[in-house]
Design a protein around this motif. Structure first.
Motif, PDB file in Angstrom:
ATOM      1  N   CYS A  60       0.878  -1.183   0.000  1.00 49.01           N
ATOM      2  CA  CYS A  60       0.000   0.000   0.000  1.00 49.01           C
ATOM      3  C   CYS A  60       0.912   1.228   0.000  1.00 49.01           C
ATOM      4  CB  CYS A  60      -0.930   0.016   1.211  1.00 49.01           C
ATOM      5  SG  CYS A  60      -2.103  -1.357   1.286  1.00 49.01           S
ATOM      6  N   ARG A  61       1.709   1.304  -1.004  1.00 50.48           N
ATOM      7  CA  ARG A  61       2.840   2.248  -1.065  1.00 50.48           C
ATOM      8  C   ARG A  61       2.432   3.686  -0.804  1.00 50.48           C
ATOM      9  NH1 ARG A  61       4.828   5.440  -5.199  1.00 50.48           N
ATOM     10  NH2 ARG A  61       3.233   4.620  -6.623  1.00 50.48           N
ATOM     11  N   ALA A  67       0.277  10.137  -8.177  1.00 47.69           N
ATOM     12  CA  ALA A  67      -1.144   9.794  -8.239  1.00 47.69           C
ATOM     13  C   ALA A  67      -1.401   8.303  -8.054  1.00 47.69           C
ATOM     14  CB  ALA A  67      -1.733  10.270  -9.569  1.00 47.69           C
ATOM     15  N   ARG A  68      -0.433   7.441  -8.397  1.00 51.07           N
ATOM     16  CA  ARG A  68      -0.639   5.995  -8.266  1.00 51.07           C
ATOM     17  C   ARG A  68      -0.376   5.479  -6.854  1.00 51.07           C
ATOM     18  NH1 ARG A  68      -0.865   2.649 -12.961  1.00 51.07           N
ATOM     19  NH2 ARG A  68      -0.106   0.946 -11.638  1.00 51.07           N
ATOM     20  N   ALA A  69       0.286   6.268  -6.022  1.00 54.19           N
ATOM     21  CA  ALA A  69       0.558   5.830  -4.652  1.00 54.19           C
ATOM     22  C   ALA A  69      -0.762   5.571  -3.927  1.00 54.19           C
ATOM     23  CB  ALA A  69       1.373   6.874  -3.906  1.00 54.19           C
ATOM     24  N   VAL A  70      -0.793   4.509  -3.127  1.00 53.02           N
ATOM     25  CA  VAL A  70      -2.033   4.122  -2.443  1.00 53.02           C
ATOM     26  C   VAL A  70      -2.390   5.107  -1.347  1.00 53.02           C
ATOM     27  CG1 VAL A  70      -3.162   2.284  -1.124  1.00 53.02           C
ATOM     28  CG2 VAL A  70      -1.612   1.693  -2.998  1.00 53.02           C
ATOM     29  N   ALA A  83       3.640  -1.677   7.761  1.00 52.78           N
ATOM     30  CA  ALA A  83       4.769  -1.867   6.840  1.00 52.78           C
ATOM     31  C   ALA A  83       4.347  -1.810   5.380  1.00 52.78           C
ATOM     32  CB  ALA A  83       5.458  -3.191   7.135  1.00 52.78           C
ATOM     33  N   SER A  84       3.072  -1.983   5.098  1.00 55.76           N
ATOM     34  CA  SER A  84       2.623  -1.948   3.704  1.00 55.76           C
ATOM     35  C   SER A  84       2.829  -0.584   3.063  1.00 55.76           C
ATOM     36  CB  SER A  84       1.151  -2.353   3.598  1.00 55.76           C
ATOM     37  OG  SER A  84       0.295  -1.364   4.117  1.00 55.76           O
ATOM     38  N   VAL A  85       2.921   0.484   3.857  1.00 55.47           N
ATOM     39  CA  VAL A  85       3.047   1.823   3.267  1.00 55.47           C
ATOM     40  C   VAL A  85       4.487   2.166   2.896  1.00 55.47           C
ATOM     41  CG1 VAL A  85       1.066   2.586   4.619  1.00 55.47           C
ATOM     42  CG2 VAL A  85       3.381   3.145   5.422  1.00 55.47           C
TER      43      VAL A  85
END
Length: 529
Positions: A471-472, A477-480, A498-500
């Motif tokens: 979930c970067r 614009a594509r970053a979660v 940690a997903s970010v």
């Protein structure tokens, strides 16, 4: 929704990040109501409390371990990898090796350079210090009085010290503090323990009763509920809970993208294939999976200070119970991976690109393959892998284990670096300090040519348990999520775990995950004024 099933904040997941978020919000001015929902049990296994219990917790699926598998890995001879993940209040801090490392300053400066304003090393170091209660005391690198107790190992094995000495003999610097002025070097790890017992994140953050904080354990969060594009609650089991202010997803690098996709936030085509209504087409949800690919050299060795599945170890455990109960000392306080370090594959590099873990017992296939003899294991992992994978749904329900594809060694440079790391491990094992402990290698001989060693890596390499990135966070614009961890395309929803991470940190991930949770709570409170 029933007014009785309402809270100001709902936190999904009780790992290190979720526990930090929940505790900080509950303790904030005004005492907002907080509900934490956790699929696993509220109470840790007694094996979790005893540090050496890691040897039995990691290998098996059960109440405290999801024990996922990857999809077949093309570069690992088509094998399915193993993905143990903690299940219960405390998350993976219930079953990990308790190692306290933060990564390198360049990791966080790299996040900031990628557009994650406010995440540079100067921004996160004060948070790392604040959450720590280090037995060595506070200084410019460490904190005292925080929720996470950090201690030196009470009774490290003489073999762990011998390993450190052997690495020093091979030219690697000694380092007694991997979270101090420099990370490079070899030494004994500090661990998340208090009085020789594991201190998981649940005990650290949530042990103190709070009238405004409720933990709903043993209940899966099935999906996030929306009115329009605003998150208003969570489907918890067969009940709908309302969040007056925000929903914060802290289910980890595997669980968080799973929850988002089940809620209609993710790659539209993938969701439609499973019959999930698309709320927001977010192609990068589940993408950018990164993990530390690890290769282990196991040796059969008979020596005092090593453990195994044999009568001698059973006798040692029995003799250690008294010291453990009365003084928090002895072999039961071992985290198994007592020593290690951060080293450069080439001297001219600016910073370490490999991490070592030395274990006081053999670790064959995550200890799922038992051998009735004592021994030792040396792990080496690639700190900043170039390979990228993904997490996808296998079904439209939370009970279906997700499809996990780390895509290990798909980037050729990862294999080249792991190959050099294996060569370094063999040199350390041949050093004089370990001369008295040279046993027989479980797989291979240590004299293989490059092709032979690559074959061993493909046959035995796997994760060392640090998945991130699905979930970067970013400014694009594509970053979660954005740099304040708000999910793009909707309102009232954050992800904090940690997903970010936009890039994997150069070390173990418990401390960074807790730091992310702490920052998420701070962002929420700042925005509330």
């Amino acid at each position: 929704m029933s007014s009785q099933l309402t809270a100001d904040f709902i936190v999904v997941g009780a790992g290190p990040a979720g526990c930090a978020v929940a505790a900080r919000l509950a303790d904030s001015p005004g005492a907002p109501s907080v509900v934490v929902v956790e699929t696993g049990p509220a109470t840790p296994s007694w094996l979790s409390r005893v540090p050496i219990g890691i040897a039995a917790l990691v290998p098996f699926r059960g109440r405290h371990n999801y024990a996922y598998q990857t999809v077949p890995q093309a570069q690992l001879d088509g094998r399915r990898g193993y993905v143990p993940r903690g299940r219960g209040v405390g998350g993976s801090s219930l079953i990990n090796a308790m190692i306290c490392t933060r990564g390198q300053p360049q990791d966080y400066d790299g996040w900031a350079a990628q557009g994650c304003a406010g995440w540079a090393w100067r921004d996160v170091l004060p948070v790392f210090r604040r959450i720590e209660d280090n037995a060595r005391g506070a200084d410019e690198w460490h904190g005292a009085g925080g929720p996470l107790a950090v201690d030196d190992l009470r009774s490290p094995s003489p073999l762990s010290r011998a390993f450190v000495e052997a690495a020093v003999q091979c030219g690697y610097p000694r380092n007694d503090d991997f979270n101090g002025p420099r990370q490079e070097g070899v030494g004994l790890y500090q661990v998340y323990q208090r009085d020789g017992r594991r201190l998981d994140a649940g005990r650290a953050y949530l042990d103190r009763p709070r009238p405004n904080l409720r933990v709903l354990a043993g209940r899966p969060a099935r999906r996030i509920l929306f009115e329009g594009r605003r998150a208003i609650g969570v489907q918890i089991g067969d009940r709908a809970w309302r969040a007056r202010r925000e929903v914060i997803v802290c289910a980890g690098a595997i669980g968080s993208p799973q929850v988002l996709m089940l809620s209609g936030i993710g790659p539209a085509a993938h969701l439609r294939e499973l019959g999930i209504a698309v709320l927001h087409d977010a192609p990068d949800v589940g993408e950018h999976l990164q993990d530390h690919i690890d290769y282990t050299v196991n040796l059969r060795v008979r020596a005092r200070g090593l453990i195994g599945n044999n009568p001698a170890t059973i006798v040692r455990i029995a003799r250690s119970i008294g010291a453990y109960r009365s003084r928090g000392e002895g072999m039961l306080t071992s985290n198994a991976a007592e020593a290690g370090g951060f080293i450069k594959s080439r001297a001219e590099l600016e910073r370490p690109d490999l991490q070592l873990h030395f274990c006081i017992g053999m670790v064959d296939d995550h200890n799922r393959r038992m051998h009735f003899s004592s021994g030792m294991a040396v792990h080496v992992c690639v700190l900043r892998p170039a390979s990228r994978g993904r997490v996808r749904l296998a079904g439209a329900d939370i009970v279906s284990a997700p499809l996990i594809d780390p895509n290990f060694l798909s980037a050729p440079q990862d294999m080249a670096l792991l190959l050099e790391g294996a060569r370094i491990v063999h040199r350390i094992l041949a050093a004089p300090a370990l001369a008295a402990y040279r046993g027989r290698q479980l797989y291979g001989t240590g004299t293989e040519d490059d092709d032979g060693l690559r074959a061993l890596i493909r046959a035995h390499a796997d994760t060392i348990y640090h998945p991130v990135g699905t979930c970067r966070m970013g400014a694009d614009a594509r970053a979660v999520v954005d740099p304040r961890l708000r999910v793009r395309g909707v309102e009232g929803l954050r992800v904090a775990d940690a997903s970010v991470m936009p890039a994997l940190v150069s070390g173990n991930t418990q401390a960074p995950s807790a730091m992310i949770g702490e920052r998420a709570a701070a962002f929420v409170l700042e925005e509330l004024g």
